[in-house]
Design a protein around this motif. Sequence first.
Motif, mmCIF file in Angstrom:
data_model
loop_
_atom_site.group_PDB
_atom_site.id
_atom_site.type_symbol
_atom_site.label_atom_id
_atom_site.label_comp_id
_atom_site.label_asym_id
_atom_site.label_seq_id
_atom_site.Cartn_x
_atom_site.Cartn_y
_atom_site.Cartn_z
ATOM 1 N N UNK A 66 -12.238 -25.732 4.821
ATOM 2 C CA UNK A 66 -12.333 -25.580 6.347
ATOM 3 C C UNK A 66 -11.547 -24.471 6.611
ATOM 4 N N UNK A 67 -12.499 -23.506 7.429
ATOM 5 C CA UNK A 67 -11.864 -22.467 8.144
ATOM 6 C C UNK A 67 -10.645 -22.360 8.810
ATOM 7 N N UNK A 68 -9.624 -21.411 8.828
ATOM 8 C CA UNK A 68 -8.369 -21.541 9.540
ATOM 9 C C UNK A 68 -8.422 -20.444 10.776
ATOM 10 N N UNK A 69 -8.696 -20.611 11.973
ATOM 11 C CA UNK A 69 -8.598 -19.444 12.787
ATOM 12 C C UNK A 69 -7.000 -19.242 13.423
ATOM 13 N N UNK A 70 -6.407 -18.504 12.746
ATOM 14 C CA UNK A 70 -5.122 -18.483 12.947
ATOM 15 C C UNK A 70 -4.451 -17.120 13.271
ATOM 16 N N UNK A 71 -5.580 -16.272 13.440
ATOM 17 C CA UNK A 71 -5.061 -14.938 13.723
ATOM 18 C C UNK A 71 -5.454 -14.830 15.374
ATOM 19 N N UNK A 72 -4.497 -14.194 16.195
ATOM 20 C CA UNK A 72 -4.699 -14.060 17.404
ATOM 21 C C UNK A 72 -6.023 -13.167 17.595
ATOM 22 N N UNK A 73 -6.560 -13.233 18.558
ATOM 23 C CA UNK A 73 -7.833 -12.438 18.971
ATOM 24 C C UNK A 73 -7.241 -10.815 19.155
ATOM 25 N N UNK A 74 -6.229 -10.458 19.657
ATOM 26 C CA UNK A 74 -5.740 -9.167 19.502
ATOM 27 C C UNK A 74 -5.502 -8.778 18.061
ATOM 28 N N UNK A 75 -4.826 -9.595 17.334
ATOM 29 C CA UNK A 75 -4.637 -9.260 15.809
ATOM 30 C C UNK A 75 -5.685 -9.227 15.025
ATOM 31 N N UNK A 91 -16.293 -9.464 9.299
ATOM 32 C CA UNK A 91 -14.969 -9.348 9.115
ATOM 33 C C UNK A 91 -14.142 -10.765 9.414
ATOM 34 N N UNK A 92 -14.742 -11.022 10.841
ATOM 35 C CA UNK A 92 -14.196 -12.301 11.371
ATOM 36 C C UNK A 92 -14.360 -13.443 10.494
ATOM 37 N N UNK A 93 -15.479 -13.647 9.744
ATOM 38 C CA UNK A 93 -15.800 -14.671 8.963
ATOM 39 C C UNK A 93 -14.917 -14.675 7.524
ATOM 40 N N UNK A 94 -14.456 -13.454 7.225
ATOM 41 C CA UNK A 94 -13.493 -13.546 5.971
ATOM 42 C C UNK A 94 -12.268 -13.721 6.641
ATOM 43 N N UNK A 95 -11.721 -13.368 7.682
ATOM 44 C CA UNK A 95 -10.398 -13.523 8.004
ATOM 45 C C UNK A 95 -10.193 -15.181 8.389
ATOM 46 N N UNK A 96 -11.190 -15.805 8.788
ATOM 47 C CA UNK A 96 -11.128 -17.469 8.983
ATOM 48 C C UNK A 96 -10.757 -18.155 7.765
ATOM 49 N N UNK A 127 -18.521 -20.275 -0.219
ATOM 50 C CA UNK A 127 -19.580 -21.165 0.085
ATOM 51 C C UNK A 127 -20.243 -20.992 1.375
ATOM 52 N N UNK A 128 -19.579 -20.475 2.194
ATOM 53 C CA UNK A 128 -19.810 -20.412 3.794
ATOM 54 C C UNK A 128 -20.665 -19.128 3.722
ATOM 55 N N UNK A 129 -20.273 -18.267 2.866
ATOM 56 C CA UNK A 129 -20.945 -16.798 3.059
ATOM 57 C C UNK A 129 -21.286 -15.905 1.686
ATOM 58 N N UNK A 130 -22.116 -16.582 1.044
ATOM 59 C CA UNK A 130 -22.174 -15.970 -0.260
ATOM 60 C C UNK A 130 -22.327 -14.601 -0.419
ATOM 61 N N UNK A 131 -23.186 -14.102 0.136
ATOM 62 C CA UNK A 131 -23.508 -12.587 0.246
ATOM 63 C C UNK A 131 -22.267 -11.748 0.532
ATOM 64 N N UNK A 132 -21.340 -12.060 1.607
ATOM 65 C CA UNK A 132 -20.393 -11.574 1.783
ATOM 66 C C UNK A 132 -19.166 -11.575 0.973
ATOM 67 N N UNK A 133 -19.171 -12.876 0.202
ATOM 68 C CA UNK A 133 -18.166 -13.047 -0.875
ATOM 69 C C UNK A 133 -18.520 -12.017 -2.286
ATOM 70 N N UNK A 134 -19.840 -11.952 -2.281
ATOM 71 C CA UNK A 134 -20.305 -10.990 -3.304
ATOM 72 C C UNK A 134 -19.880 -9.600 -3.159
ATOM 73 N N UNK A 135 -20.207 -9.008 -1.765
ATOM 74 C CA UNK A 135 -19.853 -7.758 -1.405
ATOM 75 C C UNK A 135 -18.416 -7.554 -1.615
ATOM 76 N N UNK A 136 -17.580 -8.566 -1.041
ATOM 77 C CA UNK A 136 -16.153 -8.351 -1.154
ATOM 78 C C UNK A 136 -15.538 -8.362 -2.722
ATOM 79 N N UNK A 137 -16.382 -8.942 -3.483
ATOM 80 C CA UNK A 137 -15.689 -8.978 -5.050
ATOM 81 C C UNK A 137 -16.053 -7.798 -5.540
#
Length: 167
Positions: free
Chosen positions: A1-10, A41-46, A137-147
């Motif tokens: 489950x994603x965690x939205x724990x970064x402030x919008x400014x952060x 990037x927002x998806x990653x930081x979640x 699992x939520x973003x396979x293409x982004x996860x591959x690019x990150x790796x």
Amino acid sequence: MPADNISLEGLEAAIACFRAGGSSATPGDALLLPCWRDEDWKQLFRFTSIRRVMAGDALIRRGEPDRTLYFVLHGDLEVIVHSGDGLTMGRVSLVGAGSVLGELAFFDGGPRSAGAWAVEDCEVAAMTPDQYVAFEQSSPALARELIFALGRILAIRLRRTNAKVVG
């Protein structure tokens, strides 16, 4: 489950830092994902949790079994290794905002090979292997690019170390 724990400014500051190629103190350490949009990037930081590290405090301790990957959002961290005598410490690099730490243990599951200390107050986004799996699992293409981007950083750091040993 994603965690939205970064402030919008952060979150906006973190995205701007990583999109700009970071302010890494060591050339080549920037986490480069030039095709990523702000939403990527927002998806990653979640799938991360924010940690603050005060100047002088350890983020990573050599020998610990932790596999957390850290995205440096703000500040500089000094990477330190011990010599063969176990007593002498040497600075390997200075890692700044826009880069990562902990990639070796993240990939191989072994104990930490070096320590990392905050040179100044820092903020990092921490991603455990379980959080990475959820991201994948939520973003396979982004996860591959990150790796692949993490692999590039790992390769650059290994080449830099090899050059020091050989040179």
